[in-house]
Enzyme design. Structure first.
Site, PDB file in Angstrom:
ATOM      1  N   GLY A   1       0.774  -1.244   0.000  1.00 47.54           N
ATOM      2  CA  GLY A   1       0.000   0.000   0.000  1.00 47.54           C
ATOM      3  C   GLY A   1       0.798   1.284   0.000  1.00 47.54           C
ATOM      4  O   GLY A   1       0.276   2.332   0.381  1.00 47.54           O
TER       5      GLY A   1
ATOM      6  N   ASN B   1       1.797   3.032  -2.587  1.00 45.17           N
ATOM      7  CA  ASN B   1       1.195   3.974  -3.550  1.00 45.17           C
ATOM      8  C   ASN B   1      -0.130   4.519  -3.023  1.00 45.17           C
ATOM      9  O   ASN B   1      -0.425   5.705  -3.182  1.00 45.17           O
ATOM     10  CB  ASN B   1       1.000   3.304  -4.914  1.00 45.17           C
ATOM     11  CG  ASN B   1       2.272   3.331  -5.729  1.00 45.17           C
ATOM     12  OD1 ASN B   1       2.675   4.366  -6.242  1.00 45.17           O
ATOM     13  ND2 ASN B   1       2.940   2.186  -5.796  1.00 45.17           N
TER      14      ASN B   1
ATOM     15  N   MET C   1      -3.130  -7.279  -7.492  1.00 44.31           N
ATOM     16  CA  MET C   1      -2.463  -8.421  -8.112  1.00 44.31           C
ATOM     17  C   MET C   1      -3.424  -9.376  -8.817  1.00 44.31           C
ATOM     18  O   MET C   1      -3.159 -10.571  -8.908  1.00 44.31           O
ATOM     19  CB  MET C   1      -1.636  -9.180  -7.059  1.00 44.31           C
ATOM     20  CG  MET C   1      -0.602  -8.334  -6.357  1.00 44.31           C
ATOM     21  SD  MET C   1       0.508  -7.493  -7.500  1.00 44.31           S
ATOM     22  CE  MET C   1       1.565  -8.846  -7.926  1.00 44.31           C
ATOM     23  N   ARG C   2      -4.526  -8.848  -9.308  1.00 42.76           N
ATOM     24  CA  ARG C   2      -5.455  -9.663 -10.093  1.00 42.76           C
ATOM     25  C   ARG C   2      -5.589  -9.032 -11.468  1.00 42.76           C
ATOM     26  O   ARG C   2      -5.694  -7.801 -11.580  1.00 42.76           O
ATOM     27  CB  ARG C   2      -6.854  -9.677  -9.466  1.00 42.76           C
ATOM     28  CG  ARG C   2      -6.909 -10.188  -8.071  1.00 42.76           C
ATOM     29  CD  ARG C   2      -6.851 -11.677  -7.974  1.00 42.76           C
ATOM     30  NE  ARG C   2      -7.960 -12.354  -8.620  1.00 42.76           N
ATOM     31  CZ  ARG C   2      -7.953 -13.638  -8.947  1.00 42.76           C
ATOM     32  NH1 ARG C   2      -6.885 -14.370  -8.717  1.00 42.76           N
ATOM     33  NH2 ARG C   2      -9.003 -14.196  -9.500  1.00 42.76           N
TER      34      ARG C   2
ATOM     35  N   ASN D   1      -3.561   2.150 -14.119  1.00 44.08           N
ATOM     36  CA  ASN D   1      -2.597   1.298 -13.412  1.00 44.08           C
ATOM     37  C   ASN D   1      -1.231   1.965 -13.365  1.00 44.08           C
ATOM     38  O   ASN D   1      -0.903   2.778 -14.231  1.00 44.08           O
ATOM     39  CB  ASN D   1      -2.476  -0.054 -14.146  1.00 44.08           C
ATOM     40  CG  ASN D   1      -1.585  -1.041 -13.399  1.00 44.08           C
ATOM     41  OD1 ASN D   1      -1.626  -1.118 -12.171  1.00 44.08           O
ATOM     42  ND2 ASN D   1      -0.772  -1.784 -14.128  1.00 44.08           N
TER      43      ASN D   1
ATOM     44  N   HIS E   1       2.827   0.860 -13.297  1.00 45.54           N
ATOM     45  CA  HIS E   1       3.676  -0.316 -13.512  1.00 45.54           C
ATOM     46  C   HIS E   1       5.146   0.075 -13.348  1.00 45.54           C
ATOM     47  O   HIS E   1       5.583   1.097 -13.877  1.00 45.54           O
ATOM     48  CB  HIS E   1       3.436  -0.900 -14.911  1.00 45.54           C
ATOM     49  CG  HIS E   1       4.228  -2.138 -15.125  1.00 45.54           C
ATOM     50  ND1 HIS E   1       3.868  -3.361 -14.576  1.00 45.54           N
ATOM     51  CD2 HIS E   1       5.404  -2.351 -15.766  1.00 45.54           C
ATOM     52  CE1 HIS E   1       4.783  -4.263 -14.892  1.00 45.54           C
ATOM     53  NE2 HIS E   1       5.730  -3.680 -15.608  1.00 45.54           N
TER      54      HIS E   1
HETATM   55  C1  GRF Z   1       4.274  -1.053  -7.196  1.00 45.70           C
HETATM   56  O1  GRF Z   1       5.630  -1.246  -7.551  1.00 45.70           O
HETATM   57  C2  GRF Z   1       3.417  -0.851  -8.403  1.00 45.70           C
HETATM   58  O2  GRF Z   1       4.078  -0.192  -9.454  1.00 45.70           O
HETATM   59  C3  GRF Z   1       3.088  -2.268  -8.821  1.00 45.70           C
HETATM   60  O3  GRF Z   1       2.894  -2.949  -7.597  1.00 45.70           O
HETATM   61  C4  GRF Z   1       3.661  -2.309  -6.579  1.00 45.70           C
HETATM   62  C5  GRF Z   1       2.722  -1.995  -5.465  1.00 45.70           C
HETATM   63  O4  GRF Z   1       3.374  -1.479  -4.343  1.00 45.70           O
HETATM   64  N1  GRF Z   1       1.956  -2.324  -9.701  1.00 45.70           N
HETATM   65  P1  GRF Z   1       2.557  -0.801  -3.168  1.00 45.70           P
HETATM   66  O5  GRF Z   1       1.542  -1.845  -2.666  1.00 45.70           O
HETATM   67  O6  GRF Z   1       1.868   0.410  -3.713  1.00 45.70           O
HETATM   68  O7  GRF Z   1       3.573  -0.470  -2.119  1.00 45.70           O
END
Ligand code: GRF
Length: 215
Positions: free
Chosen positions: A13, A15, A91-92, A113, A115
């Site tokens: 979490g 982000n 993650m889905r 999204n 990435h």
């Molecule tokens: C991040 O590196 C994002 O780019 C990828 O999954 C990771 C999630 O990290 N899609 P967080 O849960 O936001 O710390």
């Protein structure tokens, strides 16, 4: 214009935390209507709750993808207007069945999204690791609209960062994550200000179609 978002998470979490901080600091004109997870144990849910944001968790385990998505869609309906689904480490893979519920009149899906690579390089779940192990000298972060393919769709923003000779995978990831944490809120703010359409570049075939329509 303030945007209403639902943030989808599965893990740590960081982000989500950056997005929440930006909203709380008045740098992002958005309302996080709810934080949604496929993992009831996700740390991101605790972060949301600590900030007084409603959460909803529905494990995908033991149910078919379609049913999991339908139950989330049903739940979302009850939340009123959601302008954008914001994936932050969800993650889905979302099927076209789910995405169709968020089709904008301009054709794209209102699902965003982030990435950890310069797409289309290094799609998949280990973007940082794969870029690092490949030996890239520059990597980066991509924010994009989601389409039916994995880590694919119109690019809204990309920010590069260097890989230094002395980097470890940890230091490389940390540099990338700090890029993510400033990029994601700032792209969302641009969307709030000017909308999605101003942010992505159409592909040549699309531009030709646009020209034909204009004639
Ligand atoms: C991040 O590196 C994002 O780019 C990828 O999954 C990771 C999630 O990290 N899609 P967080 O849960 O936001 O710390």
């Amino acid at each position: 214009m303030s945007i209403k978002i639902a943030v989808f998470v599965s893990g740590r979490g960081s982000n989500l935390n950056a997005i929440i901080q930006a909203v709380e600091d008045g740098e992002l004109d958005a309302e996080i209507v709810q934080v949604i997870s496929n993992d009831p144990e996700a740390q991101a849910l605790t972060i949301a709750a600590q900030h007084g944001i409603e959460t909803f968790a529905l494990s995908h385990k033991g149910i078919k993808r379609r049913e999991h998505e339908d139950r989330i869609l049903e739940h979302l309906k009850g939340l009123g207007t959601i302008d954008y689904i914001v994936l932050a480490g969800y993650m889905r893979v979302l099927s076209s069945h789910f995405l169709k519920a968020f089709r904008h009149e301009d054709g794209y899906f209102s699902v965003i999204n982030i990435h950890p690579s310069l797409l289309p390089a290094f799609p998949g779940i280990n973007g940082y690791e794969e870029a690092f192990n490949y030996g890239v000298k520059v990597s980066g972060v991509t924010v994009h609209l989601v389409d039916e393919k994995v880590d694919h769709g119109p690019i809204l923003a990309q920010v590069p960062f260097p890989r230094f000779a002395e980097d470890t995978l940890d230091s490389f990831c940390a540099r990338g994550l700090s890029v993510e944490h400033s990029l994601y809120p700032s792209v969302l703010q641009q969307i709030a200000e000017i909308g999605i359409e101003g942010l992505y570049l159409s592909k040549p075939e699309q531009r030709n179609r646009e020209k034909t329509v204009k004639k």
